[in-house]
Design a protein around this motif. Sequence first.
Motif, PDB file in Angstrom:
ATOM      1  N   TYR A 228       0.816  -1.222   0.000  1.00 37.38           N
ATOM      2  CA  TYR A 228       0.000   0.000   0.000  1.00 37.38           C
ATOM      3  C   TYR A 228       0.846   1.268   0.000  1.00 37.38           C
ATOM      4  N   VAL A 229       1.934   1.266   0.746  1.00 34.33           N
ATOM      5  CA  VAL A 229       2.716   2.480   0.957  1.00 34.33           C
ATOM      6  C   VAL A 229       3.392   2.948  -0.323  1.00 34.33           C
ATOM      7  N   THR A 230       4.065   2.040  -1.028  1.00 36.24           N
ATOM      8  CA  THR A 230       4.838   2.438  -2.208  1.00 36.24           C
ATOM      9  C   THR A 230       3.982   3.022  -3.323  1.00 36.24           C
ATOM     10  N   GLY A 236       2.505   8.433  -6.172  1.00 42.48           N
ATOM     11  CA  GLY A 236       1.780   9.678  -6.024  1.00 42.48           C
ATOM     12  C   GLY A 236       0.277   9.509  -5.960  1.00 42.48           C
ATOM     13  N   GLY A 237      -0.202   8.299  -5.665  1.00 43.90           N
ATOM     14  CA  GLY A 237      -1.634   8.049  -5.638  1.00 43.90           C
ATOM     15  C   GLY A 237      -2.263   7.985  -7.005  1.00 43.90           C
ATOM     16  N   LYS A 238      -1.445   8.110  -8.077  1.00 40.54           N
ATOM     17  CA  LYS A 238      -1.972   8.093  -9.444  1.00 40.54           C
ATOM     18  C   LYS A 238      -2.054   6.677 -10.013  1.00 40.54           C
ATOM     19  N   ALA A 243      -4.364  -2.908  -2.862  1.00 41.50           N
ATOM     20  CA  ALA A 243      -4.387  -2.496  -1.453  1.00 41.50           C
ATOM     21  C   ALA A 243      -4.927  -1.085  -1.301  1.00 41.50           C
ATOM     22  N   ASN A 244      -4.588  -0.204  -2.240  1.00 43.34           N
ATOM     23  CA  ASN A 244      -5.112   1.159  -2.193  1.00 43.34           C
ATOM     24  C   ASN A 244      -6.616   1.178  -2.417  1.00 43.34           C
ATOM     25  N   LEU A 245      -7.091   0.315  -3.315  1.00 41.58           N
ATOM     26  CA  LEU A 245      -8.526   0.238  -3.567  1.00 41.58           C
ATOM     27  C   LEU A 245      -9.275  -0.303  -2.351  1.00 41.58           C
ATOM     28  N   ILE A 246      -8.684  -1.274  -1.675  1.00 41.30           N
ATOM     29  CA  ILE A 246      -9.296  -1.805  -0.453  1.00 41.30           C
ATOM     30  C   ILE A 246      -9.364  -0.722   0.616  1.00 41.30           C
ATOM     31  N   GLN A 247      -8.292   0.058   0.741  1.00 42.06           N
ATOM     32  CA  GLN A 247      -8.279   1.139   1.730  1.00 42.06           C
ATOM     33  C   GLN A 247      -9.374   2.166   1.447  1.00 42.06           C
ATOM     34  N   VAL A 248      -9.571   2.492   0.179  1.00 44.14           N
ATOM     35  CA  VAL A 248     -10.607   3.458  -0.182  1.00 44.14           C
ATOM     36  C   VAL A 248     -11.986   2.932   0.186  1.00 44.14           C
ATOM     37  N   GLN A 249     -12.242   1.660  -0.110  1.00 45.78           N
ATOM     38  CA  GLN A 249     -13.551   1.086   0.201  1.00 45.78           C
ATOM     39  C   GLN A 249     -13.763   0.959   1.701  1.00 45.78           C
ATOM     40  N   MET A 250     -12.740   0.556   2.414  1.00 43.25           N
ATOM     41  CA  MET A 250     -12.878   0.322   3.848  1.00 43.25           C
ATOM     42  C   MET A 250     -13.006   1.614   4.649  1.00 43.25           C
ATOM     43  N   LEU A 251     -12.203   2.624   4.320  1.00 43.68           N
ATOM     44  CA  LEU A 251     -12.130   3.829   5.137  1.00 43.68           C
ATOM     45  C   LEU A 251     -12.805   5.025   4.484  1.00 43.68           C
ATOM     46  N   ALA A 252     -12.395   5.368   3.264  1.00 43.21           N
ATOM     47  CA  ALA A 252     -12.932   6.574   2.630  1.00 43.21           C
ATOM     48  C   ALA A 252     -14.420   6.449   2.320  1.00 43.21           C
ATOM     49  N   LEU A 253     -14.829   5.308   1.753  1.00 45.72           N
ATOM     50  CA  LEU A 253     -16.231   5.112   1.369  1.00 45.72           C
ATOM     51  C   LEU A 253     -17.032   4.341   2.414  1.00 45.72           C
ATOM     52  N   ASP A 254     -16.359   3.798   3.412  1.00 45.05           N
ATOM     53  CA  ASP A 254     -17.016   3.043   4.487  1.00 45.05           C
ATOM     54  C   ASP A 254     -17.864   1.896   3.946  1.00 45.05           C
ATOM     55  N   ASN A 255     -17.351   1.264   2.899  1.00 44.15           N
ATOM     56  CA  ASN A 255     -18.044   0.107   2.313  1.00 44.15           C
ATOM     57  C   ASN A 255     -17.238  -1.144   2.679  1.00 44.15           C
TER      58      ASN A 255
END
Length: 289
Positions: A228-230, A236-238, A243-255
């Motif tokens: 996730y970190v690298t 640059g998040g681009k 792992a980044n997609l899982i983080q978005v669903q779990m935390l940002a979108l709360d899904n």
Amino acid sequence: MAKGLDAQARQGYALIAPPFLYALLILAAPLLTILTYSFLTDGYLTVVRDFTWANYVQVWTDPIVRTVMLRSLTVSALVTLVTVLLAFPVAYYVSFMVRPEKKATWLFLITIPFWTSYLIRVFLWKVILGYNGVINSSLTGLGIIDEPLTFILYNVNSIVITLAHAYAPFAILPIFVALEKIDRSLLEAGRDLGESRAMTFWRVTLPLAMPGVLAAVLIVFIPTIGDYVTPELIGGGKIPMIANLIQVQMLALDNRPLGSALAVTAMAIVALVSIVFLLINRRFLKVRS
């Protein structure tokens, strides 16, 4: 005699029971929780406990998820390939070229990157590859380039370079162990039969070292696909990975149900790839024995 063996068995079970239960609690419980959540329904800021396959249907049919998953597999494969190709010569040199009394020193030097945090190493690569980083400053100062290079950061290449450096020691050590187990008399026999050094390496050394190579492949491939970190810092998040997609669903979108389905799918794919490599490794072990 039988009673003595039973007593030893009970003592053995008693000895391994605490760490086994600890591992079960720490590893199995979160995995079962994620698996359970993946079959539930997402509600507004809550999880509805209604069984559904909709999360997995979305994971397997959503083109965005498919693209991110394929990107994760591709990046992990590239990182694994680069890391193993760079690690094998180092392991070969330490095993065959370095004197036995010096090998421990070399292995000690190889493990030096473990002294620093993985996050710090990623940040250092960001400094090295940055617009005003070490590489661009050096090339500009030498007059080789007029403007800083923009393609060495925030792309797949920079992610591969960073991950390959981070996991290089993990690849070097198993390959070194496999090379150390090779009977040197087999190499001498190949040379006595008229084989060149290159053919001896190709027909003797490399096949016997393949269990270590395959172990290195698994050790590098499995964690990099879930890194996730690298991608977040160097990419640059681009260039999001799974792992980044899982983080978005779990935390940002709360899904959490969809995020759990993504995690379970990623683990299933990694497990399938791992099984394939383990079967290949078993074949090489049979040949070696």
